[in-house]
Design a protein around this motif. Structure first.
Motif: not given
Length: 161
Positions: A1-5, A48-54, A111-114, A116-122
């Protein structure tokens, strides 16, 4: 999963935007967001199909549902996935200032403890000093103009590494 902070002030609004709009009603969050900049964010998310984390300070004063609603009213076509925790401090001498890089690290650890496989983030933010140690994952936005097409390209490159 990709994340946008995502930070909001200086990213989805700008000094230029405030000169033109001059919003004064703090209860109407949608007035504080620039639709043109949200269109750019939508494009990045779709590419990117990224998810958004505020990661914005807005999360400390407003609940996620109200922020989501304000974003949608301005054309945001996605869901906020989550928000970063806010329990960390820069140092003991400055007890009222949050330390964004620690909040992001903590979110990634959780996220890792839950599982969740975060492969990339920006990280999209207008303040470099908030993100010491995370510069290679960050796109620093000029708060005079907010999110630009060039910023979107940089974020895309980080997410595809």
């Amino acid at each position: 999963m990709k994340i946008i902070f995502l930070d909001i002030d200086g990213v989805l609004n700008s000094k230029e935007f405030f000169k033109l709009t001059n919003p004064r009603d703090y209860s109407k969050l949608e007035l504080w967001l620039d639709k043109k900049l949200i269109v750019k964010l939508n494009h990045l998310i779709k590419q990117t199909n990224a998810l958004v984390v505020l990661s914005s300070q807005w999360r400390e004063y407003h609940n996620l549902e109200d922020i989501q609603e304000a974003l949608v009213k301005n054309g945001f076509s996605h869901e906020l996935f989550d928000k970063t925790p806010d329990q960390f401090l820069i140092n003991e001498k400055d007890l009222d200032t949050s330390c964004k890089q620690h909040e992001i690290f903590m979110w990634l650890l959780n996220a890792a403890n839950d599982s969740l496989d975060v492969s990339r983030f920006v990280i999209l933010d207008d303040k470099k000093e908030h993100l010491l140690g995370l510069q290679q994952f960050s796109v620093f936005i000029d708060n005079e103009v907010g999110l630009t097409n060039e910023d979107i390209k940089k974020a895309f490159e980080i997410l595809k590494r």
